[in-house]
Design a protein around this motif. Structure first.
Motif, PDB file in Angstrom:
ATOM      1  N   LEU A   1       0.803  -1.215   0.000  1.00  0.00           N
ATOM      2  CA  LEU A   1       0.000   0.000   0.000  1.00  0.00           C
ATOM      3  C   LEU A   1       0.840   1.271   0.000  1.00  0.00           C
TER       4      LEU A   1
ATOM      5  N   HIS B   1       2.846   4.393   1.423  1.00  0.00           N
ATOM      6  CA  HIS B   1       2.697   5.159   2.660  1.00  0.00           C
ATOM      7  C   HIS B   1       1.282   5.098   3.208  1.00  0.00           C
ATOM      8  N   ILE B   2       0.316   4.700   2.383  1.00  0.00           N
ATOM      9  CA  ILE B   2      -1.062   4.575   2.865  1.00  0.00           C
ATOM     10  C   ILE B   2      -1.128   3.544   3.988  1.00  0.00           C
TER      11      ILE B   2
ATOM     12  N   VAL C   1       3.249  12.471   1.655  1.00  0.00           N
ATOM     13  CA  VAL C   1       4.272  12.446   0.611  1.00  0.00           C
ATOM     14  C   VAL C   1       4.121  13.554  -0.425  1.00  0.00           C
TER      15      VAL C   1
ATOM     16  N   TYR D   1       9.456   5.320   1.619  1.00  0.00           N
ATOM     17  CA  TYR D   1       8.485   6.021   0.766  1.00  0.00           C
ATOM     18  C   TYR D   1       9.147   7.051  -0.166  1.00  0.00           C
TER      19      TYR D   1
ATOM     20  N   PHE E   1       4.052   7.629  -5.357  1.00  0.00           N
ATOM     21  CA  PHE E   1       3.055   6.573  -5.163  1.00  0.00           C
ATOM     22  C   PHE E   1       1.703   7.242  -5.008  1.00  0.00           C
TER      23      PHE E   1
ATOM     24  N   GLY F   1      -2.229   6.701  -4.189  1.00  0.00           N
ATOM     25  CA  GLY F   1      -3.174   5.725  -3.633  1.00  0.00           C
ATOM     26  C   GLY F   1      -4.522   5.754  -4.298  1.00  0.00           C
TER      27      GLY F   1
END
Lengths: 213, 213
Positions: free
Chosen positions: A148, A150-151, B110, B181, B190, B192
């Motif tokens: 996932l 950093h989620i 982030v 991260y 990244f 989400g």
DNA sequence: CCCTCGCTAGTCAAACTTGACTACTTCATC
DNA sequence: GATGAAGTAGTCAAGTTTGACTAGCGAGGG
């Protein structure tokens, strides 16, 4: 469910008969305005709403004894009493990371008998552990954690908080088993209201650090 | 401050352009409906409100490409961008025991540069400690603790929670210092959101234990 | 004696949240 | 080719929360 109903219902109940301003002061004494939505508007709204729903009975206005406008006094009804205990029990066992409800429930914990309070707190731990198992299994699927990004830190935060909560609950259970505090049916009850002339430690002014209001 | 504005603003921002249903799905993917008030009504309300306030720009309705009624698409404005970062920074540093805001902030962490994220998290710890010092000194006055009876357990709960929060924050700082991260300005971010065809781990059905909805 | 300050007690409009509801399309199945 | 389940996209009324506002009274200073 928000904490306001439990707080207001419980405050009126402790007095037997109370007006809005008195409830407001009790809750301030508890520090409830710091950790819940116990603001004037919400308190008066809750009183009126619960009166409509038959949980409280409103005695018509009485002139104030201490200056200011007249006030409406409320008394808890039988249905209100039932609802109070329903809310209290539910708040004690449910884990939903809403700290305000939990805090409110702790404030009224001694209205139950010690054995029931302990049983509910143990049930609470059971539910936290069940919740923890469900999320960790559910949220770390194929591909392992880190999937996932950093989620995943959000889930990490939840689990950390749940563990901390369980630890606190265990501590409280230990203290109660050791005989701390006075519960219903154990003689004189401790009532968290301001005595005449006592100073309110949470008086106006002085905001805390981190306060963003 | 509730978490909904940060969540919605951040979700629209990640897409560049998004309609309400898309935001709703992103937030569901994050599990936000579990820990915040990210329900359909609140999301659509927040979109309209922020459009009125000039934080979002609404492009007029476009027919859906995937069945269903047409949809309104939103794009973040410059003022919205500013507001997003203001909310994010504020949410990261402030300690107010509202887990939803904190979780939302972690989700967008982030979007900052690593150095700033670390600085904000350290500031957060400083504020938690300041808060802790203020309450422990303020709430345990003359007569020693125990003065408050079981009401003191509420304060105990707050302090316990604050300590747990600080510990979690320190853990996160350690992971970030170790290079975990990918932050703004460090190459591919990244994001989400659900990739095409990917399955949503939080799909409907299956409520968690302790859920009282 | 009058004037302001602070406490008492509460009201109100505006904003936000909730949960149920609508309406439309696609897809699989009978 | 009808039917119904599931997904898409959003609306709405009712209820709740917020924060600012009103208004009466007493105490103390000038």
């Amino acid at each position: 469910m928000s904490a306001i109903r439990l707080l207001v219902l419980g405050a009126v109940r402790q007095h037997g008969r109370a007006h809005g301003y008195q409830v407001r002061n009790d809750l301030e004494y508890w520090g409830a305005h710091e950790w819940s939505n116990a603001k004037p508007g919400s308190i008066y709204h809750a009183l009126k709403q619960m009166e409509k729903q038959g949980l409280l009975h409103a005695h018509e206005i009485a002139p104030s004894t201490a200056g200011g406008p007249p006030r409406t006094e409320y008394e808890i009804t039988d249905r209100g009493e039932e609802e109070f205990f329903r809310l209290l029990r539910e708040s004690l066992v449910s884990y939903d990371q809403k700290m305000d409800i939990q805090s409110a429930a702790v404030g009224f914990l001694v209205e139950l008998e010690r054995a029931e309070a302990l049983a509910l707190l143990r049930e609470r731990i059971r539910r936290i552990e069940e919740w923890r198992a469900a999320v960790t299994e559910h949220y770390v699927p194929e591909g392992g954690p880190g999937q996932l990004g950093h989620i995943g830190e959000i889930m990490n935060l939840w689990v950390h908080t749940a563990d901390s909560d369980a630890a606190w609950t265990r501590g409280l259970i230990d203290r109660l088993e050791a005989g701390a505090y006075t519960f219903a049916g154990e003689g004189e009850r401790f009532v968290g209201v301001l005595a005449e002339g006592q100073e309110n430690p949470y008086a106006t002014g002085e905001r805390h650090a981190g306060d963003d209001r």
